[in-house]
Design an enzyme around this catalytic site. Sequence first.
Site, PDB file in Angstrom:
ATOM      1  N   TRP A 244       9.145  61.929  43.503  1.00  0.00           N
ATOM      2  CA  TRP A 244       8.043  62.587  44.726  1.00  0.00           C
ATOM      3  C   TRP A 244       8.706  62.978  45.747  1.00  0.00           C
ATOM      4  O   TRP A 244       9.062  61.635  46.411  1.00  0.00           O
ATOM      5  CB  TRP A 244       6.963  62.318  44.126  1.00  0.00           C
ATOM      6  CG  TRP A 244       5.733  62.656  44.848  1.00  0.00           C
ATOM      7  CD1 TRP A 244       5.468  64.546  45.095  1.00  0.00           C
ATOM      8  CD2 TRP A 244       4.523  61.758  45.791  1.00  0.00           C
ATOM      9  NE1 TRP A 244       3.930  64.327  45.296  1.00  0.00           N
ATOM     10  CE2 TRP A 244       3.805  62.839  46.295  1.00  0.00           C
ATOM     11  CE3 TRP A 244       4.444  60.647  46.098  1.00  0.00           C
ATOM     12  CZ2 TRP A 244       2.618  62.695  47.016  1.00  0.00           C
ATOM     13  CZ3 TRP A 244       3.643  60.534  46.867  1.00  0.00           C
ATOM     14  CH2 TRP A 244       2.451  61.579  47.519  1.00  0.00           C
TER      15      TRP A 244
ATOM     16  N   ASP B  20       4.184  53.367  40.341  1.00  0.00           N
ATOM     17  CA  ASP B  20       3.725  54.095  40.949  1.00  0.00           C
ATOM     18  C   ASP B  20       2.962  54.856  40.000  1.00  0.00           C
ATOM     19  O   ASP B  20       3.362  56.181  39.379  1.00  0.00           O
ATOM     20  CB  ASP B  20       4.440  55.145  42.375  1.00  0.00           C
ATOM     21  CG  ASP B  20       3.338  55.701  42.696  1.00  0.00           C
ATOM     22  OD1 ASP B  20       1.532  55.797  42.961  1.00  0.00           O
ATOM     23  OD2 ASP B  20       3.829  57.017  43.393  1.00  0.00           O
TER      24      ASP B  20
ATOM     25  N   LYS C 234      -6.530  63.079  40.713  1.00  0.00           N
ATOM     26  CA  LYS C 234      -6.007  63.481  39.318  1.00  0.00           C
ATOM     27  C   LYS C 234      -6.738  63.578  38.283  1.00  0.00           C
ATOM     28  O   LYS C 234      -7.856  64.022  37.785  1.00  0.00           O
ATOM     29  CB  LYS C 234      -4.630  63.399  38.623  1.00  0.00           C
ATOM     30  CG  LYS C 234      -3.826  64.862  39.442  1.00  0.00           C
ATOM     31  CD  LYS C 234      -2.849  64.128  40.752  1.00  0.00           C
ATOM     32  CE  LYS C 234      -2.382  65.367  40.884  1.00  0.00           C
ATOM     33  NZ  LYS C 234      -1.495  65.033  42.456  1.00  0.00           N
TER      34      LYS C 234
HETATM   35  N1  PMP Z   1       2.336  59.485  43.562  1.00  0.00           N
HETATM   36  C1  PMP Z   1       3.087  60.698  42.377  1.00  0.00           C
HETATM   37  C2  PMP Z   1       4.100  60.512  41.675  1.00  0.00           C
HETATM   38  C3  PMP Z   1       2.540  61.752  43.144  1.00  0.00           C
HETATM   39  O1  PMP Z   1       2.343  62.650  42.032  1.00  0.00           O
HETATM   40  C4  PMP Z   1       1.287  61.239  43.324  1.00  0.00           C
HETATM   41  C5  PMP Z   1       0.195  62.570  43.791  1.00  0.00           C
HETATM   42  N2  PMP Z   1       0.316  64.050  43.875  1.00  0.00           N
HETATM   43  C6  PMP Z   1       0.867  60.794  44.299  1.00  0.00           C
HETATM   44  C7  PMP Z   1       1.342  59.391  44.230  1.00  0.00           C
HETATM   45  C8  PMP Z   1      -0.503  60.490  45.335  1.00  0.00           C
HETATM   46  O2  PMP Z   1      -1.477  60.413  45.700  1.00  0.00           O
HETATM   47  P1  PMP Z   1      -2.699  60.568  46.111  1.00  0.00           P
HETATM   48  O3  PMP Z   1      -2.690  62.471  46.141  1.00  0.00           O
HETATM   49  O4  PMP Z   1      -4.017  60.205  45.552  1.00  0.00           O
HETATM   50  O5  PMP Z   1      -2.327  60.490  47.376  1.00  0.00           O
END
Ligand code: PMP
Length: 399
Positions: A131, A212, A247
Amino acid sequence: MFQSVELSPGDPILSLVEDFKRDDRAQKVNLSIGLYYDEAGHVPQLACIRRAYERLASQQDRPDLYLPMEGLASYRLAVQHLLFGRGSEPVQAGRIATVQTLGGSGALKVGADFLHRYFPQAELWVSNPTWENHISIFEGAGFKTRTYPYFDPATGGVDFEAMLACIRQIPAGHVVLLHPCCHNPTGADLTDEQWDMLVPVLKERKLIPFLDLAYQGLGRSLEEDVYAVRVMVAAGLEFLLSNSFSKVFSLYGDRIGALSVVCPDEGTAERVLSQLKVTVRRNYSSPPVRGAQLVDIVLGDQALSGLWQDEVAAMGARIREMRKKLHEQLVARLPGQDFRYLLEQRGMFSMMKLSPAQVDRLREEHGVYVLRSGRVCMAGLNERNLPPVVEALAAVLAS
Ligand code: PMP
């Protein structure tokens, strides 16, 4: 004074969403952004959260005060129970330092700042690809970032041998960021057996693992998706774990998540917590209250928690069903091509074998929006948009 400030190119995902909004074709389908949509194509409000709001409304005759720097105490404990297991040894021993954070991103930022302060020489190693914001957040915190081999475009799975060989060479004390489940952007996850092999290497090399977790429950199940956490605890590792509820509670705007640091003993956890609080204080002082209250109400109540577990299981099942149908229909249209990876990859995303030119054709000729890398959000598919998506993919993949 500010005239020399240059325009940021912006976030490619968010600008695609803008393009999508401006697109006036009726058949358009947005599979670019990482949101979970229900069968009707809506981002849902979960029934457990609706109930939690009702309960909150009946209690709302007091002012909204600041939360402490570390967040709501009962929420932090509920997070530990969910991620590590209520009766688990590290929870019982009080050797996990958990702070409530602004979503998963906030957890990564607090973790990155904390690590950089205590291990200024450490570099961050991320999967190739990962990401994008992993890199931005850690570089923003002062880290140099590097990549370890991960995704194998030929198989659509993980090149585990290359990954392990690289991790064996990483100098002691460096930070290795890992996705416990539902890898973003590829959907390619390690198997349980591969985690069993990786964890002793992390331990032997004295690396700092940073897990994560943004999609717990959307891969296999709430419990199976934290297999990596269980193995690391069993191996006696010290590690960090960021988690996001954006999510899995469909609470994107509430910015709710947590950072947990697993320490060797209670005294260390206490000191680490005190420093995490300092990090929070320096960044934004204290976290927002609403999301923590809602999640705490749900996780703290047996009936609501059961309802939530059913709702997460249903989201995961719907994504798997869409994967199955997409696979079935693509195989029917393009029998010479191998789409098994769609079934093997897990979670909201799949990295489809699409060139940037094919991605452009999907968007321009068919109104189907996916990321230029080929990342497709499986959670955006439904019975209604599946036929035009299959049509579009078959057209661009046939030639
Ligand atoms: N880590 C990963 C792998 C993600 O895909 C995301 C969000 N899509 C996050 C962290 C961040 O999450 P948040 O939207 O709660 O900040």
